[in-house]
Scaffold this motif. Structure first.
Motif, PDB file in Angstrom:
ATOM      1  N   ALA A   1      32.847  37.302  52.718  1.00 14.23           N
ATOM      2  CA  ALA A   1      34.054  37.711  51.628  1.00 14.23           C
ATOM      3  C   ALA A   1      33.980  39.150  52.155  1.00 14.23           C
ATOM      4  N   ASP A   2      34.978  39.983  51.165  1.00 12.47           N
ATOM      5  CA  ASP A   2      35.451  40.890  50.931  1.00 12.47           C
ATOM      6  C   ASP A   2      34.821  42.012  49.537  1.00 12.47           C
ATOM      7  N   ASP A   3      34.832  40.662  48.438  1.00  9.67           N
ATOM      8  CA  ASP A   3      34.708  41.193  47.384  1.00  9.67           C
ATOM      9  C   ASP A   3      34.578  39.982  46.352  1.00  9.67           C
ATOM     10  N   TYR A   4      34.160  39.853  45.327  1.00  5.62           N
ATOM     11  CA  TYR A   4      34.261  38.956  44.261  1.00  5.62           C
ATOM     12  C   TYR A   4      34.180  39.269  42.567  1.00  5.62           C
ATOM     13  N   LEU A   5      34.875  38.339  41.970  1.00  4.76           N
ATOM     14  CA  LEU A   5      34.602  38.278  40.550  1.00  4.76           C
ATOM     15  C   LEU A   5      34.865  36.865  39.830  1.00  4.76           C
ATOM     16  N   THR A   6      33.993  37.691  39.113  1.00  2.00           N
ATOM     17  CA  THR A   6      33.576  36.031  37.996  1.00  2.00           C
ATOM     18  C   THR A   6      34.265  35.558  36.861  1.00  2.00           C
ATOM     19  N   LYS A   7      35.052  33.448  36.797  1.00  2.00           N
ATOM     20  CA  LYS A   7      35.497  33.859  35.744  1.00  2.00           C
ATOM     21  C   LYS A   7      34.776  33.504  34.248  1.00  2.00           C
ATOM     22  N   PRO A   8      35.855  34.011  32.941  1.00  2.00           N
ATOM     23  CA  PRO A   8      36.781  34.968  33.667  1.00  2.00           C
ATOM     24  C   PRO A   8      36.913  36.693  33.462  1.00  2.00           C
ATOM     25  N   PHE A   9      38.209  37.333  33.934  1.00  2.00           N
ATOM     26  CA  PHE A   9      38.067  38.316  34.427  1.00  2.00           C
ATOM     27  C   PHE A   9      39.084  38.777  34.099  1.00  2.00           C
ATOM     28  N   SER A  10      39.483  40.504  34.451  1.00  2.00           N
ATOM     29  CA  SER A  10      40.742  41.035  34.011  1.00  2.00           C
ATOM     30  C   SER A  10      41.467  40.909  34.791  1.00  2.00           C
ATOM     31  N   PHE A  11      42.737  40.876  34.516  1.00  2.00           N
ATOM     32  CA  PHE A  11      44.119  39.985  35.253  1.00  2.00           C
ATOM     33  C   PHE A  11      44.097  42.061  36.172  1.00  2.00           C
TER      34      PHE A  11
ATOM     35  N   SER B   1      49.786  34.094  39.549  1.00  2.00           N
ATOM     36  CA  SER B   1      50.933  34.235  40.460  1.00  2.00           C
ATOM     37  C   SER B   1      51.979  34.588  39.651  1.00  2.00           C
ATOM     38  N   LYS B   2      52.284  34.490  37.935  1.00  2.00           N
ATOM     39  CA  LYS B   2      53.643  34.921  37.498  1.00  2.00           C
ATOM     40  C   LYS B   2      53.476  36.987  37.842  1.00  2.00           C
ATOM     41  N   GLY B   3      52.180  37.404  37.485  1.00  2.00           N
ATOM     42  CA  GLY B   3      51.462  38.793  37.297  1.00  2.00           C
ATOM     43  C   GLY B   3      51.843  38.916  38.033  1.00  2.00           C
ATOM     44  N   LEU B   4      51.215  38.950  39.648  1.00  2.00           N
ATOM     45  CA  LEU B   4      50.991  39.981  41.227  1.00  2.00           C
ATOM     46  C   LEU B   4      51.614  39.483  41.697  1.00  2.00           C
ATOM     47  N   LYS B   5      53.046  38.563  40.897  1.00  2.00           N
ATOM     48  CA  LYS B   5      54.823  38.963  41.136  1.00  2.00           C
ATOM     49  C   LYS B   5      55.187  40.620  40.709  1.00  2.00           C
ATOM     50  N   ALA B   6      54.860  40.455  39.646  1.00  2.00           N
ATOM     51  CA  ALA B   6      55.447  41.225  38.348  1.00  2.00           C
ATOM     52  C   ALA B   6      54.644  43.074  38.819  1.00  2.00           C
ATOM     53  N   GLU B   7      53.520  42.833  39.975  1.00  2.00           N
ATOM     54  CA  GLU B   7      52.757  43.792  40.479  1.00  2.00           C
ATOM     55  C   GLU B   7      53.539  44.199  41.400  1.00  2.00           C
ATOM     56  N   GLY B   8      54.780  43.558  42.265  1.00  2.00           N
ATOM     57  CA  GLY B   8      55.271  43.540  43.854  1.00  2.00           C
ATOM     58  C   GLY B   8      53.753  42.869  44.370  1.00  2.00           C
ATOM     59  N   PHE B   9      53.740  41.758  44.252  1.00  2.00           N
ATOM     60  CA  PHE B   9      53.170  41.197  45.538  1.00  2.00           C
ATOM     61  C   PHE B   9      53.901  39.676  46.090  1.00  2.00           C
TER      62      PHE B   9
ATOM     63  N   MET C   1      53.187  43.457  49.794  1.00  2.00           N
ATOM     64  CA  MET C   1      52.474  43.049  50.178  1.00  2.00           C
ATOM     65  C   MET C   1      51.967  41.108  49.947  1.00  2.00           C
ATOM     66  N   ARG C   2      51.635  40.154  51.084  1.00  2.00           N
ATOM     67  CA  ARG C   2      51.442  39.184  50.758  1.00  2.00           C
ATOM     68  C   ARG C   2      50.076  38.475  50.272  1.00  2.00           C
ATOM     69  N   VAL C   3      49.927  37.621  49.050  1.00  2.00           N
ATOM     70  CA  VAL C   3      48.718  37.097  49.267  1.00  2.00           C
ATOM     71  C   VAL C   3      48.612  35.841  49.430  1.00  2.00           C
ATOM     72  N   LEU C   4      47.727  35.592  49.015  1.00  2.00           N
ATOM     73  CA  LEU C   4      47.898  33.659  49.513  1.00  2.00           C
ATOM     74  C   LEU C   4      46.634  33.493  48.180  1.00  2.00           C
ATOM     75  N   LEU C   5      47.299  32.607  47.507  1.00  2.00           N
ATOM     76  CA  LEU C   5      46.050  32.604  46.210  1.00  2.00           C
ATOM     77  C   LEU C   5      46.176  30.901  46.409  1.00  2.00           C
TER      78      LEU C   5
ATOM     79  N   ARG D   1      46.875  26.209  35.126  1.00  2.00           N
ATOM     80  CA  ARG D   1      47.588  27.329  34.576  1.00  2.00           C
ATOM     81  C   ARG D   1      47.081  28.369  35.743  1.00  2.00           C
ATOM     82  N   LEU D   2      45.789  28.326  35.329  1.00  2.00           N
ATOM     83  CA  LEU D   2      44.799  29.693  36.066  1.00  2.00           C
ATOM     84  C   LEU D   2      46.456  30.142  36.851  1.00  2.00           C
ATOM     85  N   SER D   3      46.211  29.586  38.143  1.00  2.00           N
ATOM     86  CA  SER D   3      47.284  29.545  38.602  1.00  2.00           C
ATOM     87  C   SER D   3      48.996  30.226  38.842  1.00  2.00           C
ATOM     88  N   ALA D   4      49.191  29.529  38.121  1.00  2.00           N
ATOM     89  CA  ALA D   4      50.165  30.290  37.506  1.00  2.00           C
ATOM     90  C   ALA D   4      50.885  31.630  36.987  1.00  2.00           C
ATOM     91  N   THR D   5      49.638  31.630  36.114  1.00  2.00           N
ATOM     92  CA  THR D   5      49.181  32.904  35.044  1.00  2.00           C
ATOM     93  C   THR D   5      49.346  33.895  36.186  1.00  2.00           C
TER      94      THR D   5
END
Length: 222
Positions: free
Chosen positions: A95-105, A17-25, A1-5, A11-15
């Motif tokens: 938009a299809d969904d919305y999250l306010t920072k801080p949020f749960s990964f 990206s790393k987490g999403l890649k670990a989830e298979g994205f 699954m391809r995600v555009l971030l 720092r948030l972007s790197a975190t």
């Protein structure tokens, strides 16, 4: 699954990206609205994670231009802003969904998977009555391919009338659906706005689209 971030906080972007890649994205990460718009419109993604406060173009502008270019990839908005009007603006733009920072990964991942399962929505139907057209996604109105500029209230009134084409709608129904369910002001405000609308969608084109049904309400017809 391809995600555009699209996120400018490094720092948030790197975190993420790393987490999403670990989830298979498969993650493509950019830090400006201009880059995000280019990637979203030139390449295929299953979902876009889009921050609102971005350099270049805001997330709102990126989303607006995506939808204007008929890119229907599901978009989840991220923002530090907190308020119902920010959410309304995001959803109104497509938009299809919305999250306010801080949020749960974990919540982010769950919502992204839900959006991917849902897939890209079909293009919303453009409303047409004769030569008059209203595009709910682009929030535009045209007659004979000529753009018509409307205020938000005029647009809401026209959309309600077009969705009820050929049906007679009462002032009470218009007030409840276009103004507010608890509106307590004078109902002649409807007459005023119908007049505004006629001067924009009919008078310049020599047409008569909105019929007044005396003692009942209004009907929009071809």
């Amino acid at each position: 699954m391809r995600v555009l971030l699209v996120e400018d906080e490094e720092r948030l972007s790197a975190t993420l990206s790393k987490g999403l890649k670990a989830e298979g994205f498969v993650v493509v990460s950019v830090g400006t609205g201009i880059e995000g718009l280019h990637e979203a419109t030139e390449n295929d993604f299953d979902v876009v994670v889009l921050d609102i406060m971005l350099p270049g173009h805001s997330g709102y502008e990126v989303l607006r231009r995506m939808r204007a270019q008929r890119v229907w990839t599901p978009v989840l908005m991220l923002t530090a802003k907190d308020g119902e009007y920010d959410e309304i603006d995001a959803f109104d733009l497509g938009a299809d969904d919305y999250l306010t920072k801080p949020f749960s990964f974990r919540v982010l991942v769950a919502r992204l998977r839900a959006l991917v399962r849902r897939g890209a929505p079909e293009r919303p139907v453009v409303l047409t009555v004769g030569s008059l057209s209203l595009d709910p996604t682009r929030h535009t109105v045209e007659r004979d391919s000529t753009p018509i500029a409307l205020t938000p209230r005029e647009y809401g009134l026209l959309e309600f009338l077009m969705r009820n084409q050929d049906a007679v709608v009462t002032k009470t129904e218009i007030l409840r659906n276009v103004w507010d369910a608890h509106y307590e002001g004078p109902d002649n405000v409807v007459e005023v706005y119908v007049g505004y609308l006629r001067r924009k969608i009919d008078v310049p084109f020599g047409t008569n689209t909105i019929e007044t049904i005396r003692g009942v309400g209004y009907r929009l017809f071809c």
